[in-house]
Design a protein around this motif. Sequence first.
Motif, PDB file in Angstrom:
ATOM      1  N   LEU A 194      27.026  37.926  38.790  1.00 54.90           N
ATOM      2  CA  LEU A 194      27.089  38.326  37.370  1.00 54.90           C
ATOM      3  C   LEU A 194      26.826  37.112  36.343  1.00 54.90           C
ATOM      4  O   LEU A 194      26.033  37.505  35.232  1.00 54.90           O
ATOM      5  CB  LEU A 194      28.669  38.824  37.400  1.00 54.90           C
TER       6      LEU A 194
ATOM      7  N   GLU B 192      34.882  44.278  42.132  1.00 54.75           N
ATOM      8  CA  GLU B 192      34.529  45.776  42.355  1.00 54.75           C
ATOM      9  C   GLU B 192      33.239  45.619  42.940  1.00 54.75           C
ATOM     10  O   GLU B 192      32.928  46.236  43.952  1.00 54.75           O
ATOM     11  CB  GLU B 192      34.385  46.261  41.142  1.00 54.75           C
ATOM     12  N   LEU B 193      32.446  44.664  42.568  1.00 48.25           N
ATOM     13  CA  LEU B 193      31.076  44.511  43.026  1.00 48.25           C
ATOM     14  C   LEU B 193      30.964  44.077  44.388  1.00 48.25           C
ATOM     15  O   LEU B 193      30.467  44.686  45.419  1.00 48.25           O
ATOM     16  CB  LEU B 193      30.252  43.547  42.329  1.00 48.25           C
TER      17      LEU B 193
ATOM     18  N   LYS C 202      32.156  46.976  46.956  1.00 48.13           N
ATOM     19  CA  LYS C 202      30.995  47.701  47.008  1.00 48.13           C
ATOM     20  C   LYS C 202      29.796  47.402  48.161  1.00 48.13           C
ATOM     21  O   LYS C 202      29.305  48.026  48.606  1.00 48.13           O
ATOM     22  CB  LYS C 202      30.388  48.313  45.833  1.00 48.13           C
TER      23      LYS C 202
ATOM     24  N   GLN D 103      33.799  37.849  46.519  1.00 49.99           N
ATOM     25  CA  GLN D 103      34.102  37.983  45.056  1.00 49.99           C
ATOM     26  C   GLN D 103      33.635  36.586  44.370  1.00 49.99           C
ATOM     27  O   GLN D 103      33.144  36.563  43.356  1.00 49.99           O
ATOM     28  CB  GLN D 103      35.612  38.061  44.664  1.00 49.99           C
TER      29      GLN D 103
ATOM     30  N   MET E  48      35.005  42.889  37.322  1.00 54.63           N
ATOM     31  CA  MET E  48      33.647  43.535  37.964  1.00 54.63           C
ATOM     32  C   MET E  48      33.453  42.791  39.188  1.00 54.63           C
ATOM     33  O   MET E  48      32.759  43.465  40.071  1.00 54.63           O
ATOM     34  CB  MET E  48      32.600  43.189  36.642  1.00 54.63           C
ATOM     35  N   ALA E  49      33.351  41.567  39.234  1.00 58.56           N
ATOM     36  CA  ALA E  49      33.037  40.757  40.425  1.00 58.56           C
ATOM     37  C   ALA E  49      33.749  41.328  41.414  1.00 58.56           C
ATOM     38  O   ALA E  49      33.225  41.282  42.973  1.00 58.56           O
ATOM     39  CB  ALA E  49      33.220  39.234  40.227  1.00 58.56           C
TER      40      ALA E  49
ATOM     41  N   ALA F 138      30.021  37.149  44.272  1.00 57.48           N
ATOM     42  CA  ALA F 138      29.690  38.511  43.289  1.00 57.48           C
ATOM     43  C   ALA F 138      29.697  37.850  41.858  1.00 57.48           C
ATOM     44  O   ALA F 138      28.857  38.388  40.933  1.00 57.48           O
ATOM     45  CB  ALA F 138      30.516  39.532  43.521  1.00 57.48           C
TER      46      ALA F 138
END
Length: 97
Positions: A26, A9-10, A13, A19, A6-7, A22
Amino acid sequence: MNKTQMAKELASKVDGLTQFVAGNVLDALFDPSDGVIATELAQGTDSKVAIGGFGTFQVRERAARTARNPRTGEQVQVPARKHPSFKAAKKLKDSIA
């Protein structure tokens, strides 16, 4: 998807976000002991965190009840307790269907 994915992907984006940062974002949101959501929900049963278009986190109460131990058949009293709850927003539900 786990937290690391998820990090990643964030970070892909959001321009300029690493990362590592990010992952820290999270953690700041979702950490169960001192994250933003957990801290707000710990305030009591009236508290909720609403994220527009995504859903609402809130605290709900379960009433005390009598249950049955499946191994022995003995009846057991289960005390009332509070638990976290998430209700998905219509927009999220529609995007999945």
